[in-house]
Design an enzyme around this catalytic site. Structure first.
Site, PDB file in Angstrom:
ATOM      1  N   ASN A  11     -10.736  29.990   3.327  1.00 45.59           N
ATOM      2  CA  ASN A  11      -9.395  30.027   2.729  1.00 45.59           C
ATOM      3  C   ASN A  11      -8.383  30.814   3.562  1.00 45.59           C
ATOM      4  O   ASN A  11      -7.266  31.058   3.105  1.00 45.59           O
ATOM      5  CB  ASN A  11      -9.468  30.619   1.315  1.00 45.59           C
ATOM      6  CG  ASN A  11     -10.256  29.736   0.366  1.00 45.59           C
ATOM      7  OD1 ASN A  11      -9.992  28.542   0.272  1.00 45.59           O
ATOM      8  ND2 ASN A  11     -11.235  30.303  -0.319  1.00 45.59           N
TER       9      ASN A  11
ATOM     10  N   GLN B  82      -3.493   2.689  24.162  1.00 43.73           N
ATOM     11  CA  GLN B  82      -2.551   1.565  24.143  1.00 43.73           C
ATOM     12  C   GLN B  82      -2.637   0.761  25.426  1.00 43.73           C
ATOM     13  O   GLN B  82      -2.593  -0.486  25.401  1.00 43.73           O
ATOM     14  CB  GLN B  82      -1.126   2.091  23.932  1.00 43.73           C
ATOM     15  CG  GLN B  82      -0.114   1.037  23.561  1.00 43.73           C
ATOM     16  CD  GLN B  82      -0.328   0.497  22.145  1.00 43.73           C
ATOM     17  OE1 GLN B  82      -0.979   1.134  21.334  1.00 43.73           O
ATOM     18  NE2 GLN B  82       0.213  -0.673  21.857  1.00 43.73           N
TER      19      GLN B  82
ATOM     20  N   GLU C 199      -7.789  27.569  17.592  1.00 44.68           N
ATOM     21  CA  GLU C 199      -7.229  28.795  18.179  1.00 44.68           C
ATOM     22  C   GLU C 199      -5.715  28.897  17.979  1.00 44.68           C
ATOM     23  O   GLU C 199      -4.972  29.314  18.870  1.00 44.68           O
ATOM     24  CB  GLU C 199      -7.609  28.916  19.658  1.00 44.68           C
ATOM     25  CG  GLU C 199      -9.098  29.114  19.849  1.00 44.68           C
ATOM     26  CD  GLU C 199      -9.477  29.621  21.216  1.00 44.68           C
ATOM     27  OE1 GLU C 199      -8.733  30.423  21.797  1.00 44.68           O
ATOM     28  OE2 GLU C 199     -10.545  29.209  21.695  1.00 44.68           O
TER      29      GLU C 199
END
Length: 379
Positions: free
Chosen positions: A129, A336, A363
């Site tokens: 959390n 793509q 990070e």
């Protein structure tokens, strides 16, 4: 600033490139599909000095600079982002924290084993959390005589299951204060220290990510790093260096996707000519090349400041933010360019595409990097 590669840096890059092609390339898709963490690869990298890149020779390391560290991660990540990520986490987080903040006895005990990959390192800051909100961590360390009792869970930990030694940051004071936490070195096998869930990830699947659980885990005070209350401040300094390594990881992924795209665009024919001849493709390649060059300059600037011991919080955040977003853009355009083939696992760019996204999250998210940069700009 002169960023021309030295003979040493070029030699190190060549060594890392050859290793990646020979020992990683043939197996990376098998590891990715099975979410297999190839521990033996890191033992081999240890023999080459690449698990203790920044560790001084007196502690068994290579003693290289951030320029060498940068190119090692790049060359490995050009082939496999997962191996590059684990290499970066071991060097810059666990090993880097001990190198920067441990006392002499702790350095002599742990650095030689980490630098040779006898020990694999983990670093525990993030919790279920409290991701970006690390100052509100719930994992606690309570003093009990000459020991500390650790309780809580850390998650999203690289090598959380296989790491032999972990640097763990625990709350020892009031939440949301800058002096509320302390860092500890905890060895695997310590009673009360166990591994939890291993994450099933979109990308970086051959880099192990797992929970570390502490249940009345007793750690001697001799394993505390630095003064009580300095853990969060230490972590922020460690992350400055870590952001350079994630920027290098991002750049390696971008370069891998770009080089594959250039080769494919020259070989793939449509309308009786290579698709590289079409402006829609060539302009994508131009954007890729420009973004990669800009990322490289930002990273080299941060490396130069770090090597000279100068402040580089802003520069490291800029490098990490920009290079990680570039990795996503470049790998997206690579898919793509490859078209339908880019969407299959028979070609390399789909893996670069999946791996790249982690770079904008780990990070410190891109949003956190903007926060760091803006604070430095407005200071």
């Amino acid at each position: 600033m002169n960023f021309q590669q030295s003979e040493l840096t070029q030699h190190v890059a060549d060594t890392a490139r050859d290793f990646a092609r020979q020992y990683i390339g043939p197996y990376l898709m098998e590891w990715d599909e099975n979410q297999e963490f190839p521990l033996y690869i890191f033992k081999e990298l240890g023999k080459l000095g690449m698990m203790g890149v920044l560790v001084p020779p007196e502690y068994g390391g290579a003693g290289f600079s951030y320029f060498e560290y940068n190119v090692i991660i790049q060359e490995i990540a050009k082939v496999c982002g997962s191996i590059g990520l684990s290499l970066a986490a071991h060097n810059s987080l666990c090993t880097g924290h001990i190198l920067a903040f441990a006392n002499e006895a702790q350095k002599k005990k742990y650095l030689p084993k980490l630098a040779t990959a006898e020990y694999l390192g983990a670093w525990g800051l993030t919790e279920p959390n409290t991701g970006s909100d690390a100052g509100n961590m719930k994992t606690t360390a309570v003093k009990d005589g000459g020991d500390w009792i650790l309780n809580g869970t850390k998650n999203w930990i690289t090598h959380g299951k296989s790491g032999d030694v972990a640097v763990v940051i625990c709350r020892t004071g009031e939440p949301r204060t800058r002096d509320n936490s302390t860092s500890f070195i905890v060895e695997r096998g310590t009673p009360g220290f166990s591994a939890g869930k291993k994450e099933n990830k979109l990308g970086m699947r051959a880099s192990e990510t797992a929970e570390m659980i502490f249940d009345n885990c007793r750690v001697p005070d001799s394993n505390r790093m630095g003064p009580v209350g300095e853990g969060f401040k230490q972590s922020m300094k460690v992350l400055d260096g870590g952001r350079i390594s994630i920027a290098a990881l991002s750049l390696g992924i971008a370069k891998g996707a770009y080089e594959a795209s250039v080769q494919y665009a020259k070989e793939r024919h449509q309308f009786d000519q290579p698709i590289a001849n079409f402006q829609g493709i060539s302009f994508k390649l131009a954007d890729m090349a420009t973004d990669i060059a800009a990322s490289e300059l930002l990273i080299n600037q941060a490396c130069d400041l770090k090597n000279r011991g100068l402040p580089m919080t802003k520069e490291a955040a800029m490098a990490k933010y920009y290079a990680s977003e570039v990795a996503v853009r470049v790998s997206t355009d690579a898919v793509q360019i490859f078209g339908g083939y880019g969407y299959t696992k028979d070609f390399p760019v789909e893996k670069f595409y999946r791996d790249s996204k982690l770079c904008t999250i780990g990070e410190g998210t891109s949003e956190i990097q903007k926060l760091v940069i803006s604070r430095e700009v407005l200071r």
